[in-house]
Write a protein that holds these residues in place. Structure first.
Motif, PDB file in Angstrom:
ATOM      1  N   LEU A  36       0.185   3.287 -23.514  1.00  0.00           N
ATOM      2  CA  LEU A  36       1.228   4.311 -23.375  1.00  0.00           C
ATOM      3  C   LEU A  36       2.226   4.233 -24.525  1.00  0.00           C
ATOM      4  N   ALA A  37       2.582   3.011 -24.926  1.00  0.00           N
ATOM      5  CA  ALA A  37       3.532   2.859 -26.028  1.00  0.00           C
ATOM      6  C   ALA A  37       2.969   3.434 -27.330  1.00  0.00           C
ATOM      7  N   SER A  38       1.640   3.467 -27.467  1.00  0.00           N
ATOM      8  CA  SER A  38       1.017   3.937 -28.706  1.00  0.00           C
ATOM      9  C   SER A  38       1.216   5.426 -28.955  1.00  0.00           C
ATOM     10  N   ILE A  39       1.555   6.191 -27.917  1.00  0.00           N
ATOM     11  CA  ILE A  39       1.746   7.629 -28.125  1.00  0.00           C
ATOM     12  C   ILE A  39       3.179   7.952 -28.552  1.00  0.00           C
ATOM     13  N   TYR A  40       4.018   6.916 -28.688  1.00  0.00           N
ATOM     14  CA  TYR A  40       5.374   7.062 -29.214  1.00  0.00           C
ATOM     15  C   TYR A  40       5.389   6.647 -30.680  1.00  0.00           C
ATOM     16  N   PRO A  41       6.360   7.146 -31.458  1.00  0.00           N
ATOM     17  CA  PRO A  41       6.493   6.682 -32.844  1.00  0.00           C
ATOM     18  C   PRO A  41       6.685   5.167 -32.894  1.00  0.00           C
ATOM     19  N   GLU A  42       6.281   4.568 -33.979  1.00  0.00           N
ATOM     20  CA  GLU A  42       6.301   3.108 -34.129  1.00  0.00           C
ATOM     21  C   GLU A  42       7.672   2.512 -33.805  1.00  0.00           C
TER      22      GLU A  42
END
Length: 235
Positions: free
Chosen positions: A142-148
């Protein structure tokens, strides 16, 4: 000289038993007993290999191979027989088709669509679970779909939510209805069109029946596209 009647190994006359097989040695040259079995096995294996080779190169299979080779040669001959101008036209058409295919895949609109589709798939998968069921892999996904720059914050927030629900089991039942509703909505979303303006894009979404659902804004960060208005995202 003595030999082993089972494996055929030779020994000195002073030896009594085979060191490998343990059986009593026989005086004289190794003959029909052990070696005969080995010869028979080798002969049988050779016969089977020969049979398979004959089958593979049977008349029917040879004919099929010849037909394929003839067809390929005919195609090459026909191409070689074309004029230089015809060859150039064919080459140009191939280049155009390849270029169109590459643009279709790498176009900004397709990049936005793929990014949104991937985000929806991840949201659908993760939102189908209760927070106390989140694995570390779910949180990372889920965190991967947010900007770094925001992934660490999102990861900590999800871990905190998981820990809270684990400590307060009653909170799980309260979120079941909304979680199920969100999962059902996400699973039916499809992209209808994409409009890009600089580092911002608007994606028109429809349901499985083609009815308009709304517009999802997207933003480009460090060369990649991300959904705007994600949970915890205030940008």
């Amino acid at each position: 000289m003595k030999f082993c009647s089972k494996c055929g190994k030779h020994y000195k006359d002073s030896d009594t038993f085979c060191k490998d097989c343990g059986i009593k040695l026989t005086q004289g040259a190794a003959d029909s007993s052990g070696l005969a079995d080995l010869k028979e096995s080798a002969s049988q294996a050779l016969s089977e290999a020969s049979s398979k080779a004959k089958e593979a190169f049977s008349e029917e299979n040879r004919q099929k191979l010849q037909e394929k080779a003839s067809t390929a040669a005919g195609n090459v001959s026909r191409f070689q027989a074309l004029s230089a101008n015809a060859k150039k036209i064919i080459a140009a058409i191939i280049v155009i088709l390849l270029a169109l295919g590459c643009y279709e895949y790498f176009s900004p609109e397709k990049q936005v669509e793929r990014a949104l589709t991937n985000s929806i798939q991840v949201l659908t998968e993760v939102s189908s679970k209760s927070p106390d069921e989140y694995t570390d892999s779910d949180i990372k996904k889920l965190a991967s779909i947010y900007p770094e720059a925001k992934r660490d914050t999102i990861t900590k927030a999800m871990q905190k939510t998981r820990d809270y629900v684990l400590q307060h089991p009653g909170e799980k039942a309260n979120s079941d209805f909304m979680r199920g509703l969100g999962t059902d909505l996400l699973s039916n979303v499809k992209v209808k069109s994409v409009t890009i303006q600089g580092n911002r894009a608007n994606v028109t979404l429809v349901n499985k029946n083609g009815a308009r659902i709304g517009v999802q804004p997207m933003k480009k960060v460090d060369g990649d596209w991300y959904m705007m208005n994600l949970p915890g995202d205030r940008d």
